[in-house]
Design a protein around this motif. Sequence first.
Motif, PDB file in Angstrom:
ATOM      1  N   LYS A   2      12.520 -87.062  -6.545  1.00 51.42           N
ATOM      2  CA  LYS A   2      14.030 -86.664  -6.613  1.00 51.42           C
ATOM      3  C   LYS A   2      14.541 -87.423  -5.127  1.00 51.42           C
ATOM      4  CE  LYS A   2      15.719 -82.901  -5.417  1.00 51.42           C
ATOM      5  NZ  LYS A   2      15.873 -80.751  -4.825  1.00 51.42           N
ATOM      6  N   PHE A   3      13.893 -88.249  -3.901  1.00 50.89           N
ATOM      7  CA  PHE A   3      14.536 -89.482  -3.272  1.00 50.89           C
ATOM      8  C   PHE A   3      15.050 -90.409  -4.869  1.00 50.89           C
ATOM      9  CE2 PHE A   3      14.218 -93.632  -0.659  1.00 50.89           C
ATOM     10  CZ  PHE A   3      15.119 -93.296   0.069  1.00 50.89           C
ATOM     11  N   TYR A   4      14.366 -91.520  -5.180  1.00 50.89           N
ATOM     12  CA  TYR A   4      14.979 -92.279  -5.756  1.00 50.89           C
ATOM     13  C   TYR A   4      16.197 -92.071  -6.789  1.00 50.89           C
ATOM     14  CZ  TYR A   4      11.226 -94.761  -5.289  1.00 50.89           C
ATOM     15  OH  TYR A   4       9.013 -95.210  -4.642  1.00 50.89           O
ATOM     16  N   ARG A   5      16.457 -90.563  -7.213  1.00 53.85           N
ATOM     17  CA  ARG A   5      17.661 -90.409  -7.568  1.00 53.85           C
ATOM     18  C   ARG A   5      18.571 -90.213  -6.999  1.00 53.85           C
ATOM     19  NH1 ARG A   5      18.970 -88.109 -12.781  1.00 53.85           N
ATOM     20  NH2 ARG A   5      17.083 -88.244 -13.602  1.00 53.85           N
ATOM     21  N   THR A   6      18.098 -89.754  -5.577  1.00 56.68           N
ATOM     22  CA  THR A   6      19.324 -89.076  -4.351  1.00 56.68           C
ATOM     23  C   THR A   6      19.985 -90.306  -4.102  1.00 56.68           C
ATOM     24  OG1 THR A   6      18.442 -86.962  -4.230  1.00 56.68           O
ATOM     25  CG2 THR A   6      19.935 -88.156  -2.190  1.00 56.68           C
ATOM     26  N   ALA A   7      18.731 -91.566  -3.761  1.00 56.19           N
ATOM     27  CA  ALA A   7      19.813 -93.132  -3.167  1.00 56.19           C
ATOM     28  C   ALA A   7      20.292 -93.556  -4.218  1.00 56.19           C
ATOM     29  CB  ALA A   7      18.131 -92.947  -2.640  1.00 56.19           C
ATOM     30  N   THR A   8      19.344 -93.650  -5.160  1.00 56.09           N
ATOM     31  CA  THR A   8      20.520 -93.875  -6.845  1.00 56.09           C
ATOM     32  C   THR A   8      22.196 -93.833  -6.613  1.00 56.09           C
ATOM     33  OG1 THR A   8      18.409 -94.324  -7.194  1.00 56.09           O
ATOM     34  CG2 THR A   8      20.491 -95.044  -8.387  1.00 56.09           C
ATOM     35  N   THR A   9      22.183 -92.287  -6.379  1.00 49.85           N
ATOM     36  CA  THR A   9      23.219 -91.647  -6.501  1.00 49.85           C
ATOM     37  C   THR A   9      23.837 -92.173  -5.332  1.00 49.85           C
ATOM     38  OG1 THR A   9      22.299 -89.496  -7.908  1.00 49.85           O
ATOM     39  CG2 THR A   9      24.381 -89.657  -6.853  1.00 49.85           C
ATOM     40  N   ILE A  10      23.844 -92.064  -4.365  1.00 44.61           N
ATOM     41  CA  ILE A  10      24.749 -92.090  -3.177  1.00 44.61           C
ATOM     42  C   ILE A  10      25.058 -93.736  -2.905  1.00 44.61           C
ATOM     43  CG2 ILE A  10      24.601 -92.607  -0.706  1.00 44.61           C
ATOM     44  CD1 ILE A  10      22.509 -90.329  -0.760  1.00 44.61           C
ATOM     45  N   ILE A  11      24.103 -94.931  -2.965  1.00 45.62           N
ATOM     46  CA  ILE A  11      24.407 -95.854  -3.599  1.00 45.62           C
ATOM     47  C   ILE A  11      25.723 -96.467  -4.533  1.00 45.62           C
ATOM     48  CG2 ILE A  11      22.953 -99.043  -4.487  1.00 45.62           C
ATOM     49  CD1 ILE A  11      20.415 -97.755  -2.854  1.00 45.62           C
ATOM     50  N   ILE A  12      25.092 -96.017  -5.372  1.00 44.59           N
ATOM     51  CA  ILE A  12      26.273 -95.624  -6.651  1.00 44.59           C
ATOM     52  C   ILE A  12      27.442 -95.386  -5.790  1.00 44.59           C
ATOM     53  CG2 ILE A  12      27.175 -94.718  -8.868  1.00 44.59           C
ATOM     54  CD1 ILE A  12      24.193 -94.962 -10.101  1.00 44.59           C
ATOM     55  N   TYR A  13      27.619 -94.326  -5.743  1.00 46.07           N
ATOM     56  CA  TYR A  13      28.714 -93.604  -4.939  1.00 46.07           C
ATOM     57  C   TYR A  13      30.058 -94.215  -4.058  1.00 46.07           C
ATOM     58  CZ  TYR A  13      28.168 -88.900  -6.137  1.00 46.07           C
ATOM     59  OH  TYR A  13      28.092 -87.436  -6.734  1.00 46.07           O
ATOM     60  N   PHE A  53      34.186 -90.682  -0.746  1.00 42.81           N
ATOM     61  CA  PHE A  53      32.068 -91.402  -0.656  1.00 42.81           C
ATOM     62  C   PHE A  53      32.268 -90.023   0.051  1.00 42.81           C
ATOM     63  CE2 PHE A  53      28.978 -92.955   1.701  1.00 42.81           C
ATOM     64  CZ  PHE A  53      28.624 -93.143   0.994  1.00 42.81           C
ATOM     65  N   LEU A  54      32.476 -90.504   0.893  1.00 43.02           N
ATOM     66  CA  LEU A  54      31.902 -88.800   2.190  1.00 43.02           C
ATOM     67  C   LEU A  54      31.818 -87.616   2.355  1.00 43.02           C
ATOM     68  CD1 LEU A  54      32.745 -89.580   5.751  1.00 43.02           C
ATOM     69  CD2 LEU A  54      30.290 -90.109   4.611  1.00 43.02           C
ATOM     70  N   LEU A  55      32.603 -87.173   1.231  1.00 40.09           N
ATOM     71  CA  LEU A  55      32.868 -86.184   0.490  1.00 40.09           C
ATOM     72  C   LEU A  55      31.777 -85.872  -1.092  1.00 40.09           C
ATOM     73  CD1 LEU A  55      36.470 -84.510   0.608  1.00 40.09           C
ATOM     74  CD2 LEU A  55      34.508 -83.981   2.468  1.00 40.09           C
ATOM     75  N   SER A  56      31.826 -86.452  -1.838  1.00 43.18           N
ATOM     76  CA  SER A  56      31.245 -86.303  -3.036  1.00 43.18           C
ATOM     77  C   SER A  56      29.508 -86.570  -2.358  1.00 43.18           C
ATOM     78  CB  SER A  56      31.806 -87.516  -4.304  1.00 43.18           C
ATOM     79  OG  SER A  56      31.119 -88.788  -3.077  1.00 43.18           O
ATOM     80  N   SER A  74      27.168 -87.007 -12.030  1.00 46.14           N
ATOM     81  CA  SER A  74      27.241 -86.865 -10.130  1.00 46.14           C
ATOM     82  C   SER A  74      28.777 -87.740 -10.012  1.00 46.14           C
ATOM     83  CB  SER A  74      26.092 -87.353  -9.745  1.00 46.14           C
ATOM     84  OG  SER A  74      25.907 -88.985 -10.295  1.00 46.14           O
ATOM     85  N   LEU A  75      28.636 -88.977 -11.552  1.00 41.90           N
ATOM     86  CA  LEU A  75      29.926 -89.689 -11.126  1.00 41.90           C
ATOM     87  C   LEU A  75      31.368 -88.786 -11.420  1.00 41.90           C
ATOM     88  CD1 LEU A  75      28.678 -92.387 -13.364  1.00 41.90           C
ATOM     89  CD2 LEU A  75      28.978 -92.495 -11.423  1.00 41.90           C
ATOM     90  N   PHE A  76      30.979 -87.561 -12.464  1.00 42.36           N
ATOM     91  CA  PHE A  76      32.344 -86.923 -12.341  1.00 42.36           C
ATOM     92  C   PHE A  76      32.892 -86.508 -10.794  1.00 42.36           C
ATOM     93  CE2 PHE A  76      33.974 -82.438 -14.187  1.00 42.36           C
ATOM     94  CZ  PHE A  76      35.209 -83.639 -14.456  1.00 42.36           C
ATOM     95  N   ILE A  77      31.712 -85.956 -10.242  1.00 38.17           N
ATOM     96  CA  ILE A  77      32.063 -85.345  -9.355  1.00 38.17           C
ATOM     97  C   ILE A  77      32.789 -86.500  -8.468  1.00 38.17           C
ATOM     98  CG2 ILE A  77      30.572 -84.479  -6.586  1.00 38.17           C
ATOM     99  CD1 ILE A  77      28.567 -83.241  -8.573  1.00 38.17           C
ATOM    100  N   TYR A  78      32.382 -87.019  -7.849  1.00 32.83           N
ATOM    101  CA  TYR A  78      32.841 -88.383  -7.203  1.00 32.83           C
ATOM    102  C   TYR A  78      34.239 -88.875  -7.363  1.00 32.83           C
ATOM    103  CZ  TYR A  78      34.477 -92.737  -4.658  1.00 32.83           C
ATOM    104  OH  TYR A  78      34.796 -93.805  -4.401  1.00 32.83           O
ATOM    105  N   HIS A  79      34.472 -88.546  -9.345  1.00 35.83           N
ATOM    106  CA  HIS A  79      35.709 -89.191  -9.775  1.00 35.83           C
ATOM    107  C   HIS A  79      36.763 -87.550  -9.347  1.00 35.83           C
ATOM    108  CE1 HIS A  79      34.044 -92.704 -10.378  1.00 35.83           C
ATOM    109  NE2 HIS A  79      34.851 -92.887 -10.206  1.00 35.83           N
ATOM    110  N   ILE A  80      36.373 -86.460  -9.689  1.00 39.03           N
ATOM    111  CA  ILE A  80      37.045 -85.176  -8.967  1.00 39.03           C
ATOM    112  C   ILE A  80      37.272 -85.484  -7.985  1.00 39.03           C
ATOM    113  CG2 ILE A  80      37.130 -83.002  -8.988  1.00 39.03           C
ATOM    114  CD1 ILE A  80      37.521 -83.851 -11.753  1.00 39.03           C
ATOM    115  N   ILE A  81      36.978 -85.755  -7.302  1.00 41.00           N
ATOM    116  CA  ILE A  81      36.802 -85.692  -5.417  1.00 41.00           C
ATOM    117  C   ILE A  81      37.911 -87.055  -5.643  1.00 41.00           C
ATOM    118  CG2 ILE A  81      35.934 -85.579  -2.983  1.00 41.00           C
ATOM    119  CD1 ILE A  81      33.513 -84.040  -3.921  1.00 41.00           C
ATOM    120  N   TYR A  82      38.121 -87.963  -5.635  1.00 42.17           N
ATOM    121  CA  TYR A  82      38.637 -88.769  -5.154  1.00 42.17           C
ATOM    122  C   TYR A  82      40.563 -88.760  -5.350  1.00 42.17           C
ATOM    123  CZ  TYR A  82      40.697 -93.528  -5.420  1.00 42.17           C
ATOM    124  OH  TYR A  82      41.480 -94.613  -5.115  1.00 42.17           O
ATOM    125  N   LEU A  83      40.543 -87.620  -6.964  1.00 37.80           N
ATOM    126  CA  LEU A  83      41.658 -87.210  -7.695  1.00 37.80           C
ATOM    127  C   LEU A  83      42.349 -86.877  -6.176  1.00 37.80           C
ATOM    128  CD1 LEU A  83      43.469 -87.819 -10.207  1.00 37.80           C
ATOM    129  CD2 LEU A  83      42.519 -86.059 -10.746  1.00 37.80           C
TER     130      LEU A  83
END
Length: 134
Positions: A2-13, A53-56, A74-83
Amino acid sequence: MKFYRTATTIIIYLLIAVLNILIFGEYLKTTKLSGGEVGMMPIAIMITSGIAFLLSTITFLIINTKKKISFTSSLFIYHIIYLGVLISSGFDFKNLVNLKYTNFDLFIILIPLSIWAIVSLVCALWVSKWLENN
């Protein structure tokens, strides 16, 4: 796991935010518009990307504690928040109908969409397989 998934997602953001800033900056250089017309746009994109980035990241961490989220979601979440950040900062969608190359309002939307497509493809091909192996 779970840590790898969370860290990878934050790095991708973070990667998406940096790519958005860099690509938009390079786009502005190619338009040859004067600094008076678009002088503060890179700073506005930096602020918008930073807030998104912070909000997502916060939204992802909250949702991910209750339910496992896929990379696509998770990518969809970022782009919806960006919009949402763009809309709340006063972005006017009426300017999108002008399809000229110098219409930076159009490219404020097109650049993140293209980054979304590229990052989604990379995540589907590489990151998901890496996480399965670890």
